[in-house]
Design an enzyme around this catalytic site. Structure first.
Site, PDB file in Angstrom:
ATOM      1  N   ASP A 134      -5.704  -3.186  -6.182  1.00 14.99           N
ATOM      2  CA  ASP A 134      -5.181  -2.628  -4.934  1.00 14.99           C
ATOM      3  C   ASP A 134      -6.316  -1.899  -4.224  1.00 14.99           C
ATOM      4  O   ASP A 134      -7.482  -2.031  -4.605  1.00 14.99           O
ATOM      5  CB  ASP A 134      -3.994  -1.699  -5.210  1.00 14.99           C
ATOM      6  CG  ASP A 134      -4.403  -0.426  -5.957  1.00 14.99           C
ATOM      7  OD1 ASP A 134      -5.583  -0.308  -6.374  1.00 14.99           O
ATOM      8  OD2 ASP A 134      -3.548   0.463  -6.110  1.00 14.99           O
ATOM      9  N   LYS A 179      -1.932  -9.361  -6.623  1.00 12.83           N
ATOM     10  CA  LYS A 179      -1.951  -7.998  -7.166  1.00 12.83           C
ATOM     11  C   LYS A 179      -0.626  -7.678  -7.856  1.00 12.83           C
ATOM     12  O   LYS A 179      -0.597  -7.215  -9.000  1.00 12.83           O
ATOM     13  CB  LYS A 179      -2.197  -6.982  -6.051  1.00 12.83           C
ATOM     14  CG  LYS A 179      -2.320  -5.540  -6.552  1.00 12.83           C
ATOM     15  CD  LYS A 179      -1.793  -4.520  -5.567  1.00 12.83           C
ATOM     16  CE  LYS A 179      -0.292  -4.443  -5.586  1.00 12.83           C
ATOM     17  NZ  LYS A 179       0.262  -3.344  -4.773  1.00 12.83           N
TER      18      LYS A 179
END
Length: 219
Positions: A139, A121
């Site tokens: 996320d 991420k």
């Protein structure tokens, strides 16, 4: 409604209503953004932005941070969630950045994920925001919003969510689409009580359509 039609509606709506969506983290260079994103894991951007000015004043570049001690860094980020682990991550990241990457933040996922505290991420945030490459950082907000709207189907992991979004969103829009979904999840499609009455995506949102009677009664 087909998935293609749903994506088309969502992209059109965000393009018109969030044309300038961008990260809410404050930074001046790739190093500062990398530090900020590492700190932002399971923590709000607002809190991170409160902490980083003092941190960057004392450690303005990777070299300074690489030579710092735990005792120097931890007090500066103590109000951040998981401060002990993140302090170790920052110190390890800075040392590797200096020793392996000549103090330059890498421009690719493969190198970035080698850095302590950097997962897929965070790496996607860096390549998309700093280097303007097509990347979809997933996320908790992106994961939740994508599933609720119906952009993803049976995605059990962030990677599965990323793969489905990348397959259906034009490459040139991936970077901004990441911010669209994050901001929508942060302010409208919140985790516990989504603000459907303020959302322009209800015509195509699976969650809204499935819970329409209950949601409309609450509005």
């Amino acid at each position: 409604m087909t998935k293609k039609e749903r994506y088309a509606f969502v992209i059109d709506w965000f393009s018109k209503n969030m044309p300038d969506a961008q990260t809410e983290l404050h930074y001046n260079n790739p190093y500062e953004l990398l530090v900020s994103v590492i700190l932002s894991a399971q923590c709000t951007d607002k809190r991170v932005n409160m902490v980083t000015p003092a941190l960057f004043k004392k450690f303005p570049n990777p070299e300074y941070l690489a030579n710092a001690t735990f005792e120097e860094v931890e007090p500066l980020i103590r109000s951040i969630s998981f401060a002990n682990n993140k302090t170790r991550h920052l110190l390890g990241m800075a040392k590797m950045l200096v020793e392996k990457f000549n103090s330059t933040v890498p421009d690719n996922i493969e190198d970035l994920v080698q850095l302590p505290g950097v997962g897929r991420k965070t790496a996607n945030v860096i390549v998309s925001v700093v280097y303007h490459q097509p990347g979809m950082a997933v996320d908790t907000h992106v994961f939740r919003v994508s599933a609720r709207i119906g952009l993803t189907s049976n995605a059990k992991t962030p990677l599965q969510t990323e793969e489905q979004l990348v397959a259906n969103i034009p490459r040139e829009l991936l970077a901004i689409a990441h911010h669209w979904l994050i901001l929508h999840g942060r302010y409208i499609c919140v985790a516990r009580s989504p603000k459907c009455g303020q959302c322009g995506l209800t015509p195509v949102c699976k969650y809204y359509q499935q819970n329409k009677k209950t949601l409309e009664a609450d509005i």
